[in-house]
Design a protein around this motif. Sequence first.
Motif, PDB file in Angstrom:
ATOM      1  N   ARG A  60      -6.876  11.339  21.052  1.00  0.00           N
ATOM      2  CA  ARG A  60      -7.134  10.046  21.693  1.00  0.00           C
ATOM      3  C   ARG A  60      -8.157  10.168  22.821  1.00  0.00           C
ATOM      4  NH1 ARG A  60      -1.585   9.620  20.597  1.00  0.00           N
ATOM      5  NH2 ARG A  60      -1.019  10.472  22.647  1.00  0.00           N
ATOM      6  N   MET A  61      -8.065  11.257  23.594  1.00  0.00           N
ATOM      7  CA  MET A  61      -8.995  11.438  24.707  1.00  0.00           C
ATOM      8  C   MET A  61     -10.421  11.663  24.229  1.00  0.00           C
ATOM      9  SD  MET A  61      -6.646  13.795  27.244  1.00  0.00           S
ATOM     10  CE  MET A  61      -7.990  14.127  28.359  1.00  0.00           C
ATOM     11  N   THR A  62     -10.575  12.330  23.077  1.00  0.00           N
ATOM     12  CA  THR A  62     -11.910  12.638  22.555  1.00  0.00           C
ATOM     13  C   THR A  62     -12.343  11.666  21.456  1.00  0.00           C
ATOM     14  OG1 THR A  62     -10.935  14.220  20.985  1.00  0.00           O
ATOM     15  CG2 THR A  62     -11.706  15.084  23.108  1.00  0.00           C
ATOM     16  N   ASN A  63     -11.498  10.631  21.206  1.00  0.00           N
ATOM     17  CA  ASN A  63     -11.786   9.627  20.180  1.00  0.00           C
ATOM     18  C   ASN A  63     -12.031  10.281  18.819  1.00  0.00           C
ATOM     19  OD1 ASN A  63     -12.078   6.963  19.305  1.00  0.00           O
ATOM     20  ND2 ASN A  63     -14.292   6.979  19.612  1.00  0.00           N
ATOM     21  N   THR A  64     -11.160  11.217  18.449  1.00  0.00           N
ATOM     22  CA  THR A  64     -11.300  11.929  17.170  1.00  0.00           C
ATOM     23  C   THR A  64     -10.056  11.746  16.298  1.00  0.00           C
ATOM     24  OG1 THR A  64     -10.522  13.956  18.293  1.00  0.00           O
ATOM     25  CG2 THR A  64     -12.906  13.676  18.042  1.00  0.00           C
ATOM     26  N   GLN A  65      -9.411  10.557  16.401  1.00  0.00           N
ATOM     27  CA  GLN A  65      -8.268  10.278  15.540  1.00  0.00           C
ATOM     28  C   GLN A  65      -8.747  10.122  14.101  1.00  0.00           C
ATOM     29  OE1 GLN A  65      -9.226   8.373  18.232  1.00  0.00           O
ATOM     30  NE2 GLN A  65      -7.456   7.383  19.173  1.00  0.00           N
ATOM     31  N   SER A  66      -7.908  10.519  13.165  1.00  0.00           N
ATOM     32  CA  SER A  66      -8.239  10.361  11.749  1.00  0.00           C
ATOM     33  C   SER A  66      -6.961  10.339  10.928  1.00  0.00           C
ATOM     34  CB  SER A  66      -9.144  11.503  11.265  1.00  0.00           C
ATOM     35  OG  SER A  66      -8.449  12.742  11.288  1.00  0.00           O
ATOM     36  N   ALA A  67      -7.066   9.740   9.730  1.00  0.00           N
ATOM     37  CA  ALA A  67      -5.917   9.724   8.822  1.00  0.00           C
ATOM     38  C   ALA A  67      -5.556  11.138   8.397  1.00  0.00           C
ATOM     39  CB  ALA A  67      -6.238   8.864   7.598  1.00  0.00           C
ATOM     40  N   PHE A  68      -6.570  11.978   8.222  1.00  0.00           N
ATOM     41  CA  PHE A  68      -6.309  13.375   7.876  1.00  0.00           C
ATOM     42  C   PHE A  68      -5.488  14.056   8.960  1.00  0.00           C
ATOM     43  CE2 PHE A  68      -7.296  17.877   8.175  1.00  0.00           C
ATOM     44  CZ  PHE A  68      -7.155  18.320   6.869  1.00  0.00           C
ATOM     45  N   GLY A  69      -5.856  13.830  10.211  1.00  0.00           N
ATOM     46  CA  GLY A  69      -5.136  14.446  11.314  1.00  0.00           C
ATOM     47  C   GLY A  69      -3.690  13.994  11.387  1.00  0.00           C
TER      48      GLY A  69
END
Length: 262
Positions: A60-69
Amino acid sequence: MPPRRPRRKGIYILPNLFTLAALFGGFYAIVMAMNQRFDLAAVGVFCAMVLDSLDGRVARMTNTQSAFGEQMDSLSDMVSFGAAPALIMYEWALQGLGKAGWIAAFVYCACAALRLARFNTNIGVVDKRFFQGLPSPAAAALVTGFIWLLDDMGWTGARDIPGLAWTAFGVTLYAGLTMVTNVPFYSFKDVSFKRSVPFIVIVAIALGIALINIHPPAVLFGLFWIYGFSGYAVYLWKRSKGKPVSVIATSMDEPDERGLHG
């Protein structure tokens, strides 16, 4: 001119590194339990807990959310907080109980899977301030913390201690079944690390770290058992006050939520 091939979607490295590290903690815990190093097995699960709490925040802090994650995180949780604690407890105490032992271990493992599946499907309609049932990392902490504390006291197994195997049986079932209840457990998700806090809060955190370092097995076991019973205390308090005890969100604004509150 031939049509351009669509670009393949990549995978964000940073949050998934934390998830893989948490998965390694669960795998390491299983290997250590197979080698009768139950203290290191417990440490592996607790390290997985810390890493699991960080991967989502980092995303969330790095804006790198993904469905894979999200899927990777659930699979990692199933290993580290579902299969690993069940197998560690079975190796430490439950195998001496015969069928009752492996049934208890399986019930815990199955409840962890059910809890994770329910969490993934209900994530849009649950009050974010509370978990619906005991979260799987906390359940894993109850089971492995119990083992870590007794192992630290010199009891490397429950075979030669009358009644201890059945106590372990009860702990395993309590942690497993509490995961699939509807009892509300505070999630701490409304705690923001971006807001300023009074100076006393930093002092309290420093004192808490010092307290844990006095005797990590006993302090962590005590803290998670308090948390493991806190949901029932909140449930009873809300019932006594006539307040709603369901953690399903009360908003009717979203179409998917219609019919959930009738």
